[in-house]
Enzyme design. Structure first.
Site, PDB file in Angstrom:
ATOM      1  CG  HIS A  72      -2.092  -0.845   1.125  1.00 24.84           C
ATOM      2  ND1 HIS A  72      -3.276  -0.598   1.748  1.00 24.84           N
ATOM      3  CD2 HIS A  72      -2.289  -1.983   0.421  1.00 24.84           C
ATOM      4  CE1 HIS A  72      -4.156  -1.521   1.439  1.00 24.84           C
ATOM      5  NE2 HIS A  72      -3.566  -2.385   0.642  1.00 24.84           N
ATOM      6  CE1 TYR A 201      -4.974   3.949   9.079  1.00 28.71           C
ATOM      7  CE2 TYR A 201      -5.500   3.892  11.426  1.00 28.71           C
ATOM      8  CZ  TYR A 201      -4.746   3.445  10.353  1.00 28.71           C
ATOM      9  OH  TYR A 201      -3.770   2.499  10.559  1.00 28.71           O
ATOM     10  N   PRO A 293      -3.466   0.356  18.915  1.00 34.41           N
ATOM     11  CG  PRO A 293      -5.389  -0.871  18.436  1.00 34.41           C
ATOM     12  CD  PRO A 293      -4.665  -0.203  19.558  1.00 34.41           C
ATOM     13  CE  LYS A 297       4.512   3.095  13.256  1.00 36.82           C
ATOM     14  NZ  LYS A 297       4.782   2.621  11.918  1.00 36.82           N
ATOM     15  CE1 TYR A 386      -0.845   3.894   9.731  1.00 40.56           C
ATOM     16  CE2 TYR A 386       0.009   2.991   7.679  1.00 40.56           C
ATOM     17  CZ  TYR A 386      -0.933   2.985   8.692  1.00 40.56           C
ATOM     18  OH  TYR A 386      -1.946   2.072   8.677  1.00 40.56           O
TER      19      TYR A 386
END
Ligand code: APR
Ligand code: PHB
Length: 393
Positions: A72, A201, A293, A297, A386
């Protein structure tokens, strides 16, 4: 029984450690409380950082990940019914994340370890660790109904947050930092093609929701729930209803539903135990730290810890040089706290905090999201955290 490194726990931390040590000619024995089947079926997180993927590939366990994992290059932040893409790879010099379930990583590692003749003992009970401050630490456990002692040079406590290793360290040695968030996540695995190509998100007045995926046929979705909710409070209809409301988009996009194959509630906490060592026992992964979460990570930190630990043990076995072992904890904790900060930042930006009745926080969260999606500097900060930092950094 006798081994060089006794590993407690056959999760990602224990298995990657044992694999890395084997490649350097160092032997280990793994003991695991659960059955092989249980560990390989347990549905957990699924986002691998670039550095984690690189390590698995470079050490020969990335074949299926390359074939079946999904790379991704961006994620979506959704709020006020609008989608905003964070182009992770464009902002980080081409780095990416991979979607590949943790249990798939586990299966690949177990297959590789067993093919190399590894000793992994499943369904072991009553594990204990003793003589940690001597040169011959010992793991005790019950194996096939018999009590055995495993004499080790070193013990790796890879036994997760609820394991025994951290608790075996004498009082006063560890400093712990613990924050329990006033909410959790209801997570589902659904037999339906993902309604999105990239992770979404979402932040809404009703709370957070996340649309993730596993394969072209399997979706993984989460909704923020109350801290004390039990899964019985969340019949399937309620989950879908909340997902629809929280993932709603103004352009008519719709969320596809499918049979729920698995569901559960995950608590949210930030926890760190320092140092990650006592005598000849080293803690790694969830045994030493837990992140909420939201930053994806957990697995990556576990892999990073054992990469450091394997390097340090190799130095010790090659040259009896214990400098890297002495520096293990601080090497890990630097990245652990970086990830804690990022995970906390993501969590506080994207969740409704109960009891927060002023509308100010909600507006501040929206302002922060608007900044992240319109400022290249802010988006780059999210992106670099990220996708994660190089492992040797
Ligand atoms: N004896 C033997 N094994 C034990 C014991 C014990 N007393 N206690 C726990 N274990 C095992 C657990 O059954 C589990 O399989 O240790 C393993 C720990 O694995 P994880 O919990 O997966 O932890 P870790 O390897 O550190 O990986 C961290 O897992 O929780 C996720 O999101 C987290 O992705 C992160 C990753
Ligand atoms: C998942 O796919 O399980 C997942 C993805 C992103 C997260 C957490 C979990 O932040």
């Amino acid at each position: 029984m006798r081994t060089q490194v006794g590993v407690i726990g056959a999760g990602p931390a224990g298995l990657v450690l044992s694999h890395l040590l084997h490649l350097q000619g160092i032997e280990s024995i793994i003991i695991e409380r659960r059955s092989r089947e249980y560990v390989e079926k347990r549905v957990r997180a699924g986002v691998l950082e670039q550095a984690t993927v690189d390590l698995l590939c470079e050490t020969g366990v990335g074949g299926r990940l390359m074939r079946e994992g999904l790379s991704h290059h961006g994620i979506e932040l959704r709020f006020e019914g609008e989608a905003h893409r964070i182009p992770l790879s464009d902002l980080t010099g081409g780095r990416a994340i991979w979607i590949y379930g943790q249990q798939e990583v586990i299966k690949d590692l177990v297959t590789a370890r067993l093919a190399a003749g590894a000793e992994i003992h499943y369904e072991v009970s009553d594990a204990s660790v003793e003589r940690l401050d001597t040169e011959r630490p010992v793991i005790g456990c019950t194996l096939d109904g018999k009590r055995v002692n495993i004499e080790c040079d070193f013990i790796a406590g890879c036994d997760g947050f609820h394991g025994i290793c951290r608790h075996a360290i004498p009082a006063g040695v560890l400093t712990t930092y613990d924050r329990d968030y006033p909410f959790g996540w209801v997570g589902i695995l659904a037999a339906v093609a993902p309604s999105t190509d990239e992770l979404i998100y979402a932040f809404t007045e009703r709370g957070f929701a996340l649309h993730s995926l596993r394969t072209p046929e399997l979706s993984r979705l989460y909704v923020q729930c109350d801290h004390d909710d039990r899964i019985e409070d969340w019949p399937d209809d309620r989950i879908w209803d909340e997902l629809h409301q929280r993932l709603k988009k103004s352009d008519g996009w719709t969320l596809k539903e499918g049979p729920i194959l698995e569901k559960g509630i995950t608590g949210m906490r930030s926890f760190v135990a320092e140092p990650m060592q006592y005598g000849r026992m080293f803690l790694a992964g969830d045994a030493a730290h837990i992140v909420p979460p939201t930053g994806a990570k957990g697995l990556n930190l576990a892999v990073r810890d054992v990469w450091h630990l394997a390097q340090a043990l190799v130095r010790w076995y090659r040259a009896r040089d214990d400098a890297a072992l002495a520096g293990y904890s601080s090497a890990c904790l630097r990245r652990v706290w970086r990830a804690q900060d990022f995970s906390y930042w993501m969590t506080s930006m994207l969740h409704r905090f109960p009891g927060d009745d002023s509308r100010v926080s909600y507006k501040l969260q929206l302002a922060r999201l608007a900044y992240v999606v319109t400022s290249r500097a802010a988006a780059t900060s999210l992106a670099e955290n990220y996708v994660g930092f190089p492992i040797e950094d």
